[in-house]
Design a protein around this motif. Structure first.
Motif, PDB file in Angstrom:
ATOM      1  N   UNK A 179     -86.969  54.034  -5.632  1.00  0.00           N
ATOM      2  CA  UNK A 179     -86.768  54.175  -7.093  1.00  0.00           C
ATOM      3  C   UNK A 179     -85.176  54.562  -8.215  1.00  0.00           C
ATOM      4  N   UNK A 180     -85.348  55.622  -6.859  1.00  0.00           N
ATOM      5  CA  UNK A 180     -83.306  56.145  -7.777  1.00  0.00           C
ATOM      6  C   UNK A 180     -81.988  55.454  -7.260  1.00  0.00           C
ATOM      7  N   UNK A 181     -82.020  54.187  -6.455  1.00  0.00           N
ATOM      8  CA  UNK A 181     -81.149  53.279  -6.368  1.00  0.00           C
ATOM      9  C   UNK A 181     -81.066  52.346  -7.542  1.00  0.00           C
ATOM     10  N   UNK A 182     -82.454  51.688  -7.981  1.00  0.00           N
ATOM     11  CA  UNK A 182     -82.508  50.664  -9.344  1.00  0.00           C
ATOM     12  C   UNK A 182     -82.437  52.092 -10.843  1.00  0.00           C
ATOM     13  N   UNK A 183     -81.887  53.252 -10.776  1.00  0.00           N
ATOM     14  CA  UNK A 183     -82.296  53.972 -12.166  1.00  0.00           C
ATOM     15  C   UNK A 183     -80.637  54.194 -12.023  1.00  0.00           C
ATOM     16  N   UNK A 184     -80.123  54.197 -10.848  1.00  0.00           N
ATOM     17  CA  UNK A 184     -78.518  54.025 -10.646  1.00  0.00           C
ATOM     18  C   UNK A 184     -77.406  53.274 -11.079  1.00  0.00           C
ATOM     19  N   UNK A 185     -77.984  51.767 -10.859  1.00  0.00           N
ATOM     20  CA  UNK A 185     -77.742  50.970 -10.384  1.00  0.00           C
ATOM     21  C   UNK A 185     -76.667  50.701 -11.518  1.00  0.00           C
ATOM     22  N   UNK A 186     -75.004  50.973 -12.044  1.00  0.00           N
ATOM     23  CA  UNK A 186     -74.902  50.765 -13.741  1.00  0.00           C
ATOM     24  C   UNK A 186     -73.442  50.373 -12.863  1.00  0.00           C
ATOM     25  N   UNK A 187     -73.439  49.305 -12.439  1.00  0.00           N
ATOM     26  CA  UNK A 187     -72.354  48.833 -11.712  1.00  0.00           C
ATOM     27  C   UNK A 187     -71.408  47.919 -12.359  1.00  0.00           C
ATOM     28  N   UNK A 188     -69.626  47.931 -12.365  1.00  0.00           N
ATOM     29  CA  UNK A 188     -69.559  46.158 -12.581  1.00  0.00           C
ATOM     30  C   UNK A 188     -69.560  45.474 -10.971  1.00  0.00           C
ATOM     31  N   UNK A 240     -92.740  41.811  -3.492  1.00  0.00           N
ATOM     32  CA  UNK A 240     -91.969  43.102  -3.294  1.00  0.00           C
ATOM     33  C   UNK A 240     -91.065  43.055  -3.954  1.00  0.00           C
ATOM     34  N   UNK A 241     -89.791  42.031  -4.667  1.00  0.00           N
ATOM     35  CA  UNK A 241     -88.629  42.267  -4.908  1.00  0.00           C
ATOM     36  C   UNK A 241     -89.497  42.825  -7.219  1.00  0.00           C
ATOM     37  N   UNK A 242     -90.702  41.603  -7.085  1.00  0.00           N
ATOM     38  CA  UNK A 242     -91.157  41.731  -8.194  1.00  0.00           C
ATOM     39  C   UNK A 242     -91.253  43.727  -8.728  1.00  0.00           C
ATOM     40  N   UNK A 243     -91.812  43.654  -7.878  1.00  0.00           N
ATOM     41  CA  UNK A 243     -92.682  45.677  -8.338  1.00  0.00           C
ATOM     42  C   UNK A 243     -91.342  46.639  -8.344  1.00  0.00           C
ATOM     43  N   UNK A 244     -89.771  45.752  -8.057  1.00  0.00           N
ATOM     44  CA  UNK A 244     -88.559  46.578  -7.852  1.00  0.00           C
ATOM     45  C   UNK A 244     -88.243  46.528  -9.782  1.00  0.00           C
ATOM     46  N   UNK A 245     -88.747  45.468 -10.664  1.00  0.00           N
ATOM     47  CA  UNK A 245     -88.633  45.828 -11.996  1.00  0.00           C
ATOM     48  C   UNK A 245     -89.751  46.465 -12.502  1.00  0.00           C
ATOM     49  N   UNK A 298     -85.120  45.611 -17.350  1.00  0.00           N
ATOM     50  CA  UNK A 298     -83.946  44.701 -17.275  1.00  0.00           C
ATOM     51  C   UNK A 298     -82.834  43.526 -17.790  1.00  0.00           C
ATOM     52  N   UNK A 299     -83.733  43.768 -19.107  1.00  0.00           N
ATOM     53  CA  UNK A 299     -82.112  44.153 -20.366  1.00  0.00           C
ATOM     54  C   UNK A 299     -81.189  44.401 -20.353  1.00  0.00           C
ATOM     55  N   UNK A 300     -81.091  45.897 -19.836  1.00  0.00           N
ATOM     56  CA  UNK A 300     -79.944  47.023 -20.655  1.00  0.00           C
ATOM     57  C   UNK A 300     -79.384  46.324 -18.965  1.00  0.00           C
ATOM     58  N   UNK A 301     -79.638  45.897 -17.552  1.00  0.00           N
ATOM     59  CA  UNK A 301     -79.096  45.618 -16.933  1.00  0.00           C
ATOM     60  C   UNK A 301     -77.817  44.163 -17.363  1.00  0.00           C
ATOM     61  N   UNK A 315     -80.107  45.819   2.598  1.00  0.00           N
ATOM     62  CA  UNK A 315     -79.855  44.625   2.767  1.00  0.00           C
ATOM     63  C   UNK A 315     -78.815  43.444   2.260  1.00  0.00           C
ATOM     64  N   UNK A 316     -79.433  42.877   0.962  1.00  0.00           N
ATOM     65  CA  UNK A 316     -78.058  42.240   1.096  1.00  0.00           C
ATOM     66  C   UNK A 316     -78.971  40.753   0.408  1.00  0.00           C
ATOM     67  N   UNK A 317     -79.599  39.888  -0.790  1.00  0.00           N
ATOM     68  CA  UNK A 317     -80.050  39.168  -1.115  1.00  0.00           C
ATOM     69  C   UNK A 317     -80.774  38.947  -1.671  1.00  0.00           C
ATOM     70  N   UNK A 318     -81.621  37.571  -1.104  1.00  0.00           N
ATOM     71  CA  UNK A 318     -82.215  37.173  -2.322  1.00  0.00           C
ATOM     72  C   UNK A 318     -83.641  37.992  -2.675  1.00  0.00           C
ATOM     73  N   UNK A 319     -84.168  38.830  -1.421  1.00  0.00           N
ATOM     74  CA  UNK A 319     -85.002  40.152  -1.663  1.00  0.00           C
ATOM     75  C   UNK A 319     -84.759  41.374  -2.036  1.00  0.00           C
ATOM     76  N   UNK A 320     -83.065  41.643  -1.924  1.00  0.00           N
ATOM     77  CA  UNK A 320     -82.514  42.714  -2.346  1.00  0.00           C
ATOM     78  C   UNK A 320     -82.682  43.505  -3.728  1.00  0.00           C
ATOM     79  N   UNK A 321     -83.217  44.876  -3.800  1.00  0.00           N
ATOM     80  CA  UNK A 321     -83.076  46.018  -5.072  1.00  0.00           C
ATOM     81  C   UNK A 321     -82.479  45.319  -6.668  1.00  0.00           C
ATOM     82  N   UNK A 322     -81.068  45.049  -5.295  1.00  0.00           N
ATOM     83  CA  UNK A 322     -79.739  44.207  -6.774  1.00  0.00           C
ATOM     84  C   UNK A 322     -80.182  42.861  -7.171  1.00  0.00           C
ATOM     85  N   UNK A 323     -81.327  42.571  -6.627  1.00  0.00           N
ATOM     86  CA  UNK A 323     -81.744  40.867  -6.699  1.00  0.00           C
ATOM     87  C   UNK A 323     -82.216  40.853  -8.672  1.00  0.00           C
ATOM     88  N   UNK A 324     -82.654  42.253  -8.914  1.00  0.00           N
ATOM     89  CA  UNK A 324     -83.648  42.742 -10.094  1.00  0.00           C
ATOM     90  C   UNK A 324     -82.298  41.618 -11.837  1.00  0.00           C
TER      91      UNK A 324
END
Length: 558
Positions: free
Chosen positions: A7-16, A75-80, A90-93, A177-186
Motif C-alpha cells: 500500500x505504501x508504494x502507490x500512496x507515495x507514487x506522485x512522480x513525473x 490483483x491489479x484491480x485490488x491496487x485501486x 485514481x482520479x488524483x493520479x 516488475x513493470x508492465x501490464x500487472x504492475x502496481x503503477x499501471x493504475x
C-alpha cells in the motif's frame, strides 16, 4: 513485501517519471514479521525504515504465494482499493503529467536522461524508481535529489497510520516488475509512454520468451497516448505493435542518436557505455513529446527523415537538438550504472547489470574503459570481479559472458553490507534466508570454476570457528594451481580483501580476524598490495552495487 508495504508504494507514487520496478511486492496479512509498537514523536528515519522492514514477507511465505498466485488482473484491480486506503483516488493520479517507462534493460537510465532534460528546461520533476541502492528514500526524487530523511519519515508515518486504521482481510496481491500487472499501471492518463530494450528477465512472472515479456511490458500502453520504443528484435517488436493497435495507441520507433546528431556537434552523455546511446535516444523522444503536449516552446525544429520500410513501426520524428537537450544528456547522473570511481591505485567499475543483454553491454563498456585506464599505468595490473546474482536469473550464462574479461580473481559474496544488520536497515531483505544467499554464492563460484576449466576450489560451506563475525567460508584444500576464486560472507569483507587498505576513503577500523589465514587469500593479498593498478568490476545485482556504494561513498548514507 506484505500487504501494508504494498500500500505504501502507490500512496507515495506522485512522480513525473515512472522508472524501474524490479522488486516483487506481495500483500497479505499472513506470513509477515510481528507488527512494531506505535511510533513515538521522536522516532527518526531509521525507525521508519525498521518499521517498513517488519512488513516484508518472510522467505517461506513468499514461496507459498508464488505457488498459489491467482488472477493477476484481479490483483491489479485490488491496487485501486489500496490507493483509496492511502487517501488518494485514481482520479488524483489522472491530474499528474506522468511519463511512464517500462522495459527490461535501460528503463532507469532512460528516465534519468529524460528527467534531467526536463529540468534543464526549468521544470520541476518527480522521479519514482525501484530498487534503491543505498537508502530507501532514493526511490522518490524531487528535482533529481532523493527526498530528505525528514520528509520520508513524515509521510511514512502518516501513511502507515492510515493503513493501520483501515485494516481489512484482502487477498494476496503481487505487484512490481513493470508492465501490464504492475502496481503503477493504475496510471490511466500518462502524457507519454516508453519501452526500453527488452530481453529475458523475471521469467517466473513475465514469461519465458521475449515475446511474452513484450506482451507484459506493452500493457502500459493507453488509448490515444503516444508511445515510443527502441530498436527491438522482430518478434517482440511485432508484439508491441499488436498491443498498441488493439488499444489505438500510436507507437513509434525511435531513430538512432546518430540521426539526431547529424548536422550538429557530437553529443556528450553523462552515462558511460555505447548502450546508453539507445537510452538517450528514447529519452529525447519522451522529453520532446512531453514538452510538445504541454505546448512548451523551444523543443527543436523537425528535420527531414527517411521512412523505415524494413521496420514494423513508423519512425519517430527527427528533430534539431536544443541546447537544453544537450545539457540535460551531458549532466545526467544515475549511480550504479556504468559508474567509475577512481581511488588511488584502485578503479571501481560499478554496473548493476543482471540480464543477458545488460551484461553484454556491461562487458563491452568495461573492456573499453580498461583499454584507456590500463594505458595510463606500467607494471603489474590486477583485474578483480565482484559478483552476485539473485532471483531466477541464468547465472551460468551471466558468468560465461564475463569470462572474456580475463579476471585475475573472481570474488563472490551475498548482498549483505556487513555480517551484522545493525546500521544497515535500508538494505535488509527478509524474502531470502542467510543459508540461501550463502549457498548461492557457493554455486556461483562452482559455475565460475567450471567455466574457467579449473577444479572446484570450495567444498560444502562451513563457517570458521569464531561465529558470525568470521570473514570467509572455509574451503576444502585447493589444488595448488587454482587460486582465482574466493567467497566472502559479506560485501565489507570482500572489499577489505580487494582494497588491502589502499582505497583512501574505504578505511575500515580493523581487519577481521582470520583475514590472511588461507593461502589463496594471503597470496592474493600480496599481489593486490604490490599491483600498480587494481581494476574491480562490481556487477550482477543492483543490490550488490548498492552495498558497495554504501561503503565506498559514505556521503550517500547521510
Amino acid at each position: 513485501m506484505s500487504r501494508a508495504r504494498g500500500h505504501l508504494l502507490p500512496g507515495l507514487f506522485l512522480a513525473t517519471v515512472s522508472a524501474r520496478r524490479v522488486t516483487t511486492r506481495v500483500g497479505a496479512r499472513l506470513g509477515v514479521s510481528p507488527q512494531p509498537a506505535p511510533p513515538e514523536p521522536s522516532m527518526e528515519y531509521q525507525d521508519a525504515v525498521r518499521t517498513l522492514n517488519t512488513l516484508q514477507t518472510n522467505a517461506g511465505y513468499l514461496e507459498q504465494v508464488k505457488r498459489q498466485r491467482g488472477d493477476p488482473q484481479t490483483q491489479l484491480d485490488t491496487m485501486v482499493l489500496y490507493l483509496a486506503r492511502s487517501g488518494l483516488q485514481v482520479e488524483d493520479l489522472d491530474k499528474l503529467n506522468i511519463i511512464h517507462v517500462t522495459g527490461t534493460k535501460g528503463k532507469g537510465s532512460t528516465c534519468a536522461f529524460t528527467e534531467r532534460i526536463l529540468r534543464s528546461y526549468g521544470l520541476k520533476t518527480g522521479f519514482f524508481s525501484s530498487p534503491h541502492l543505498v537508502q530507501v528514500r532514493e526511490r522518490i526524487r524531487i528535482n533529481g535529489q532523493p527526498i530528505s530523511p525528514e520528509l520520508f519519515t513524515k509521510h511514512f508515518w502518516h501513511l502507515y497510520h492510515r493503513l493501520e486504521e483501515t485494516k481489512v482481510d484482502l487477498a494476496v496481491v503481487e505487484v512490481g516488475i513493470g508492465g501490464a500487472y504492475d502496481c503503477t499501471n493504475i496510471i490511466r492518463k500518462p502524457v507519454v509512454c516508453g519501452v526500453s530494450s527488452l530481453g529475458i528477465d523475471h521469467t517466473s512472472l513475465l514469461g519465458d520468451t521475449v515475446e511474452k515479456i513484450a506482451w507484459q511490458k506493452g500493457g502500459i500502453f493507453k488509448c490515444g497516448v503516444p508511445a515510443f520504443t527502441v530498436l527491438q528484435p522482430d518478434g517482440p517488436l511485432a508484439v508491441l505493435r499488436d498491443r498498441a493497435l488493439q488499444i489505438s495507441c500510436p507507437l513509434y520507433l525511435c531513430p538512432s542518436l546518430e540521426a539526431l546528431e547529424e548536422g550538429g556537434p557530437p553529443l556528450t552523455l553523462g552515462l558511460e557505455g555505447d548502450h546508453q546511446r539507445s537510452n538517450a535516444a528514447l529519452a529525447l523522444q519522451l522529453a520532446r513529446c512531453w514538452l510538445q503536449r504541454q505546448d512548451y516552446p523551444g523543443i527543436g525544429e523537425l528535420k527531414a527523415s527517411k521512412p523505415s520500410p524494413l521496420r514494423q513501426l513508423p519512425l519517430a520524428p527527427v528533430f534539431q537538438l536544443t541546447s537544453h537537450m544537450r545539457h540535460g544528456l551531458r549532466d545526467t547522473e544515475w549511480p550504479g550504472r556504468t559508474q567509475v570511481l577512481q581511488r588511488g591505485p584502485l578503479t571501481w567499475y560499478l554496473d548493476g547489470a543482471h540480464t543477458l543483454s545488460s551484461m553484454q553491454a556491461c562487458v563491452h563498456w568495461f573492456c573499453q574503459a580498461l583499454q584507456s585506464h590500463e594505458k595510463l599505468n606500467s607494471g603489474r595490473q590486477v583485474r578483480v570481479l565482484l559478483f552476485n546474482a539473485t532471483g531466477d536469473r541464468d547465472r551460468v550464462a551471466l558468468l560465461k559472458l564475463l569470462q572474456p574479461c580475463q579476471f585475475d580473481y573472481a570474488v563472490f559474496c551475498p548482498n549483505l553490507t556487513e555480517v551484522s544488520s545493525v546500521g544497515n536497515e535500508d538494505q535488509q531483505n527478509f524474502t531470502v534466508t542467510l543459508d540461501q544467499v550463502l549457498l548461492r554464492c557457493l554455486e556461483h563460484q562452482q559455475h565460475w570454476s567450471k567455466l574457467a576449466a579449473s577444479p572446484d576450489l570450495w567444498g560444502p560451506p562451513s563457517l570458521e570457528s569464531g561465529g558470525p563475525t568470521s570473514l570467509l567460508l572455509v574451503p576444502h584444500p585447493p589444488h595448488a594451481h587454482s587460486t582465482s576464486s574466493l567467497i566472502f560472507s559479506c560485501i565489507s569483507h570482500a572489499l577489505q580483501w580487494i582494497s588491502q587498505g589502499r582505497d583512501p576513503i574505504f578505511q575500515p577500523s580493523g581487519l577481521p580476524r582470520g583475514l590472511l589465514t588461507h593461502p589463496v587469500v594471503s597470496r592474493g593479498a600480496r599481489i593486490l598490495q604490490e599491483a600498480v593498478a587494481v581494476h574491480v568490476l562490481v556487477t550482477g545485482s543492483l543490490h550488490l552495487v548498492g552495498g558497495v556504494l554504501k561503503l565506498l561513498e559514505p556521503s550517500l548514507s547521510q
